[in-house]
Scaffold this motif. Structure first.
Motif, PDB file in Angstrom:
ATOM      1  N   ARG A 285       1.026  -0.969  -0.299  1.00  0.00           N
ATOM      2  CA  ARG A 285      -0.342  -0.195  -0.039  1.00  0.00           C
ATOM      3  C   ARG A 285       0.856   0.819   0.042  1.00  0.00           C
ATOM      4  NH1 ARG A 285      -4.690   1.648   4.504  1.00  0.00           N
ATOM      5  NH2 ARG A 285      -5.632   3.651   2.746  1.00  0.00           N
ATOM      6  N   LEU A 286       0.772   1.957  -0.713  1.00  0.00           N
ATOM      7  CA  LEU A 286       1.513   3.027  -1.156  1.00  0.00           C
ATOM      8  C   LEU A 286       1.017   4.635  -0.084  1.00  0.00           C
ATOM      9  CD1 LEU A 286       4.387   4.683  -2.443  1.00  0.00           C
ATOM     10  CD2 LEU A 286       2.258   5.429  -3.886  1.00  0.00           C
ATOM     11  N   VAL A 287       1.715   4.859   0.708  1.00  0.00           N
ATOM     12  CA  VAL A 287       1.326   6.409   0.878  1.00  0.00           C
ATOM     13  C   VAL A 287       2.605   7.389   1.237  1.00  0.00           C
ATOM     14  CG1 VAL A 287       0.685   7.923   3.287  1.00  0.00           C
ATOM     15  CG2 VAL A 287       0.078   5.344   3.218  1.00  0.00           C
ATOM     16  N   SER A 288       2.251   8.035   0.028  1.00  0.00           N
ATOM     17  CA  SER A 288       3.006   8.911  -0.306  1.00  0.00           C
ATOM     18  C   SER A 288       2.383  10.814   0.649  1.00  0.00           C
ATOM     19  CB  SER A 288       3.010   9.511  -1.582  1.00  0.00           C
ATOM     20  OG  SER A 288       2.106  10.175  -2.388  1.00  0.00           O
ATOM     21  N   ALA A 289       3.975  12.240   0.297  1.00  0.00           N
ATOM     22  CA  ALA A 289       3.941  13.586   0.523  1.00  0.00           C
ATOM     23  C   ALA A 289       5.036  13.821   0.494  1.00  0.00           C
ATOM     24  CB  ALA A 289       4.135  13.066   2.736  1.00  0.00           C
ATOM     25  N   THR A 290       4.813  15.471   0.179  1.00  0.00           N
ATOM     26  CA  THR A 290       5.364  16.147  -0.367  1.00  0.00           C
ATOM     27  C   THR A 290       4.413  17.694   0.690  1.00  0.00           C
ATOM     28  OG1 THR A 290       6.097  17.585  -2.464  1.00  0.00           O
ATOM     29  CG2 THR A 290       3.990  16.513  -2.207  1.00  0.00           C
ATOM     30  N   ASN A 291       6.010  18.358   0.380  1.00  0.00           N
ATOM     31  CA  ASN A 291       5.907  20.025   1.284  1.00  0.00           C
ATOM     32  C   ASN A 291       5.678  21.037  -0.490  1.00  0.00           C
ATOM     33  OD1 ASN A 291       8.309  20.104  -0.216  1.00  0.00           O
ATOM     34  ND2 ASN A 291       8.750  20.987   2.167  1.00  0.00           N
ATOM     35  N   ARG A 292       5.177  20.160  -1.630  1.00  0.00           N
ATOM     36  CA  ARG A 292       5.751  20.722  -2.927  1.00  0.00           C
ATOM     37  C   ARG A 292       4.076  21.328  -3.516  1.00  0.00           C
ATOM     38  NH1 ARG A 292      11.238  19.717  -6.864  1.00  0.00           N
ATOM     39  NH2 ARG A 292      12.362  19.656  -5.113  1.00  0.00           N
ATOM     40  N   ASP A 293       4.049  21.881  -3.944  1.00  0.00           N
ATOM     41  CA  ASP A 293       2.571  22.374  -4.676  1.00  0.00           C
ATOM     42  C   ASP A 293       2.665  21.187  -6.246  1.00  0.00           C
ATOM     43  OD1 ASP A 293      -0.061  23.153  -6.319  1.00  0.00           O
ATOM     44  OD2 ASP A 293       0.433  24.943  -5.752  1.00  0.00           O
ATOM     45  N   VAL A 294       2.629  20.062  -5.928  1.00  0.00           N
ATOM     46  CA  VAL A 294       2.545  19.098  -7.158  1.00  0.00           C
ATOM     47  C   VAL A 294       1.774  19.441  -8.890  1.00  0.00           C
ATOM     48  CG1 VAL A 294       2.250  16.682  -7.996  1.00  0.00           C
ATOM     49  CG2 VAL A 294       3.420  17.335  -4.827  1.00  0.00           C
ATOM     50  N   PRO A 295      -0.022  19.462  -7.972  1.00  0.00           N
ATOM     51  CA  PRO A 295      -0.060  20.367  -9.154  1.00  0.00           C
ATOM     52  C   PRO A 295       0.703  21.470 -10.687  1.00  0.00           C
ATOM     53  CG  PRO A 295      -1.669  20.163  -8.192  1.00  0.00           C
ATOM     54  CD  PRO A 295      -0.473  19.946  -7.456  1.00  0.00           C
ATOM     55  N   SER A 296       0.807  22.632  -9.614  1.00  0.00           N
ATOM     56  CA  SER A 296       1.955  23.281 -10.133  1.00  0.00           C
ATOM     57  C   SER A 296       3.404  23.049 -10.728  1.00  0.00           C
ATOM     58  CB  SER A 296       2.896  24.245  -9.230  1.00  0.00           C
ATOM     59  OG  SER A 296       1.369  25.396  -8.694  1.00  0.00           O
ATOM     60  N   GLU A 297       3.765  21.762 -10.232  1.00  0.00           N
ATOM     61  CA  GLU A 297       4.725  21.349 -10.686  1.00  0.00           C
ATOM     62  C   GLU A 297       4.806  20.426 -12.077  1.00  0.00           C
ATOM     63  OE1 GLU A 297       8.391  20.877  -9.054  1.00  0.00           O
ATOM     64  OE2 GLU A 297       7.549  22.176  -7.903  1.00  0.00           O
ATOM     65  N   VAL A 298       3.410  19.758 -12.476  1.00  0.00           N
ATOM     66  CA  VAL A 298       3.059  19.203 -13.007  1.00  0.00           C
ATOM     67  C   VAL A 298       3.091  19.195 -14.423  1.00  0.00           C
ATOM     68  CG1 VAL A 298       0.722  17.917 -14.168  1.00  0.00           C
ATOM     69  CG2 VAL A 298       1.396  17.104 -11.812  1.00  0.00           C
ATOM     70  N   GLN A 299       2.342  20.749 -13.805  1.00  0.00           N
ATOM     71  CA  GLN A 299       1.895  22.019 -14.994  1.00  0.00           C
ATOM     72  C   GLN A 299       3.296  22.674 -15.523  1.00  0.00           C
ATOM     73  OE1 GLN A 299      -0.327  25.292 -13.320  1.00  0.00           O
ATOM     74  NE2 GLN A 299      -2.106  24.152 -13.738  1.00  0.00           N
ATOM     75  N   GLN A 300       4.988  22.641 -15.019  1.00  0.00           N
ATOM     76  CA  GLN A 300       5.922  22.678 -14.949  1.00  0.00           C
ATOM     77  C   GLN A 300       6.631  22.039 -15.968  1.00  0.00           C
ATOM     78  OE1 GLN A 300       7.476  24.710 -11.664  1.00  0.00           O
ATOM     79  NE2 GLN A 300       6.055  25.949 -11.074  1.00  0.00           N
ATOM     80  N   GLY A 301       6.203  20.715 -15.290  1.00  0.00           N
ATOM     81  CA  GLY A 301       6.805  18.969 -16.691  1.00  0.00           C
ATOM     82  C   GLY A 301       7.769  18.760 -15.255  1.00  0.00           C
ATOM     83  N   ASN A 302       8.090  18.651 -13.901  1.00  0.00           N
ATOM     84  CA  ASN A 302       8.284  18.579 -12.893  1.00  0.00           C
ATOM     85  C   ASN A 302       8.394  16.949 -12.114  1.00  0.00           C
ATOM     86  OD1 ASN A 302      10.571  20.656 -13.479  1.00  0.00           O
ATOM     87  ND2 ASN A 302       9.199  22.008 -11.524  1.00  0.00           N
ATOM     88  N   PHE A 303       6.219  17.099 -12.853  1.00  0.00           N
ATOM     89  CA  PHE A 303       6.230  15.522 -12.451  1.00  0.00           C
ATOM     90  C   PHE A 303       5.156  15.229 -12.812  1.00  0.00           C
ATOM     91  CE2 PHE A 303       4.347  12.858  -9.278  1.00  0.00           C
ATOM     92  CZ  PHE A 303       4.566  12.985  -8.000  1.00  0.00           C
ATOM     93  N   ARG A 304       5.739  13.979 -13.408  1.00  0.00           N
ATOM     94  CA  ARG A 304       4.154  12.922 -14.290  1.00  0.00           C
ATOM     95  C   ARG A 304       3.088  13.455 -14.242  1.00  0.00           C
ATOM     96  NH1 ARG A 304       6.671  10.048 -18.533  1.00  0.00           N
ATOM     97  NH2 ARG A 304       4.952   8.684 -18.379  1.00  0.00           N
ATOM     98  N   GLU A 305       2.512  13.636 -14.880  1.00  0.00           N
ATOM     99  CA  GLU A 305       1.126  14.169 -14.699  1.00  0.00           C
ATOM    100  C   GLU A 305      -0.036  12.571 -14.178  1.00  0.00           C
ATOM    101  OE1 GLU A 305      -2.863  16.271 -16.413  1.00  0.00           O
ATOM    102  OE2 GLU A 305      -1.550  15.721 -18.119  1.00  0.00           O
ATOM    103  N   ASP A 306       0.865  11.726 -14.947  1.00  0.00           N
ATOM    104  CA  ASP A 306      -0.003   9.981 -14.571  1.00  0.00           C
ATOM    105  C   ASP A 306       0.031   9.650 -13.789  1.00  0.00           C
ATOM    106  OD1 ASP A 306       2.630   9.531 -15.557  1.00  0.00           O
ATOM    107  OD2 ASP A 306       2.192   8.155 -17.048  1.00  0.00           O
ATOM    108  N   LEU A 307       1.221   9.668 -12.714  1.00  0.00           N
ATOM    109  CA  LEU A 307       1.874   9.131 -11.682  1.00  0.00           C
ATOM    110  C   LEU A 307       1.294  10.095 -10.766  1.00  0.00           C
ATOM    111  CD1 LEU A 307       3.556   7.446  -9.570  1.00  0.00           C
ATOM    112  CD2 LEU A 307       5.484   9.285  -9.530  1.00  0.00           C
TER     113      LEU A 307
END
Length: 463
Positions: A285-307
């Motif tokens: 079971r996966l639990v993940s966490a971050t202090n970043r604004d991931v939707p913004s990271e997705v828009q900037q191409g720094n994080f995969r949208e599908d992931l």
């Protein structure tokens, strides 16, 4: 139904006259001639027809000493008690009120004034009982939610506890988003402990702490000879977490190349260890966490949208202490108790230091507050943490601090309405408690709330 009054006085003529006055106003009166028979009558009536108010003379047989009469007040805390005496002594009146008496009446008694005082006492006591009943009903409706290691009573913390309780037993992925130092790993571990996987491993991986070139081998493991230095097979963290929970902290810092490989694991439940052609199956079971604004990271191409959509099954948002200042005092109390337990000490935090903790911004949130408190505790020379220890640690940043004269630092002008209300409540409660030497009954009366309501607020703010 008319109110029942218990009159305890050794002067028979006065009892008859007072009963006549009160009967004419619609009250039912039972009179007793000494403290012992009065208390007996009061206790016996509790089951069938309890008394609504007690009028109690202080100078009663056998001693006829007012100080002995004062000791009887404690037995009548459930109803308003009016102290009646021929001793016009202000200090005696103050003692009676401090011990829980509702009001003080000196003889000779003015019948009209007596009726006004009784009516006021009964009306206010009835209102307080209604409010107390409503508070109890509200508390009974609220689910008994464990704290899961999350200290505080703010709306944010209570919502997080409720979410943990609801989702722990499911298999849905959980995504925790919020500032650093707000307890994201505590939440992840609580979810694991509340799940059917609690007897299996809980593996925590800080994605930003492992160099990008080592992250794959750390997660997937490797076979002997896969690269220089791989002199034997090594099981990766994914395999170690098989059957349990994998917590990926700061997943926003994971390299894009590794994101692709993680996506395959989550989609297919399988992976290849580094240097191996044999597919390994896992159940995590996966639990993940971050202090970043991931939707913004997705828009900037720094994080995969599908992931992102794969890991965000259910999102829990944590908030910084700046948005929940009412949790600071409970946190301070919790951490100092924990420190005392671990170091066999009996430290406390004095009032000025408590106010400083409340008024200080905490960009590092709970983690920074905990570290500051432990540092102050470590250098404390007495049994109390004071501003002296804090100023040694923080220097100039501790200069603008509240003083023991009762002055409080102002709430920040951009603070929310809830924060300003909480700060004002804390200030007023502390002032009332100080003025009444810690007596909760009289502090509640001074604040215009019920005693139980005051106790609830003291618990909420950790005062």
């Amino acid at each position: 139904m008319s109110a029942r009054i218990l009159l305890i006085d050794d002067e028979r003529a006065f009892c008859e006259l007072c009963s006549l006055w009160l009967n004419q106003s619609g009250y039912e009166v039972v009179s007793c001639g000494d403290a012992e028979s009065g208390l007996t009558a009061f206790n016996q009536a509790k089951q069938d027809q309890p008394f609504d108010l007690v009028i109690h003379d202080l100078a009663l047989p056998p001693s006829f000493h007012p100080q002995d009469g004062l000791q009887s007040i404690q037995h009548y805390q459930d109803v308003p008690l009016l102290v009646l005496t021929g001793h016009d002594d202000r200090s005696l009146a103050v003692q009676a009120i401090e011990l829980g008496a509702w009001d003080f009446i000196a003889k000779p008694v003015d019948p009209d004034m007596l009726k006004i005082i009784i009516a006021r006492a009964l009306d206010k006591h009835s209102l307080l009982k209604q409010v107390s009943n409503l508070e109890q009903q509200l508390q009974q409706r609220q689910p008994d939610t464990p704290d899961f290691g999350l200290i505080g009573n703010s709306a944010s913390v209570q919502t997080t506890r409720e979410l943990i309780q609801r989702i722990s037993a499911t298999q849905v992925p959980v995504f925790i988003q919020g500032p650093s130092g707000t307890g994201k790993e505590i939440i992840a571990n609580a979810i694991h402990q509340g799940s059917s996987r609690k007897d299996k491993a809980f593996i925590s991986v800080h994605c930003g702490a492992i160099p990008a070139e080592l992250l794959e081998s750390e997660l997937f493991g490797y076979k002997k000879g896969a690269f220089t230095g791989a002199d034997k097979d090594r099981k990766g963290l994914l395999a170690t977490a098989d059957g349990g929970t994998l917590f990926l902290d700061e997943i926003g810092e994971m390299p894009l190349a590794m994101q692709v490989k993680l996506l395959r694991v989550l989609q297919e439940g399988s992976y290849y260890p580094v240097g191996s052609r044999e597919l390994e199956q896992i159940d995590i079971r996966l639990v993940s966490a971050t202090n970043r604004d991931v939707p913004s990271e997705v828009q900037q191409g720094n994080f995969r949208e599908d992931l992102y959509y794969r890991i965000k099954g259910l999102t829990i948002t944590t908030t910084g202490l700046e948005q929940r200042k009412e949790d600071i005092t409970p946190l301070v109390n919790h951490f100092i108790a924990l420190y005392n337990q671990q170091h066999n000490t009996s430290l406390s935090v004095d009032n000025d230091a408590c106010r400083w903790f409340l008024s200080t911004p905490w960009p590092g949130n709970v983690r920074e507050l905990k570290n500051t408190l432990e540092s102050a505790a470590a250098i404390s020379l007495n049994n109390s943490i004071s501003m002296q220890e804090i100023q040694l640690i923080r220097g100039d940043s501790a200069a603008a601090v509240t003083t023991s004269s009762g002055q409080h630092s102002e709430v920040a002008s951009d603070a929310s309405l809830e924060e300003q209300v909480s700060a004002l409540e804390i200030k007023l409660i502390q002032q009332a408690l100080d003025a009444n030497q810690g007596n909760k009954t009289h502090s509640a009366q001074a604040l215009g709330i019920t005693r139980q309501g005051l106790i609830n607020k003291i618990k909420r703010y950790g005062l």
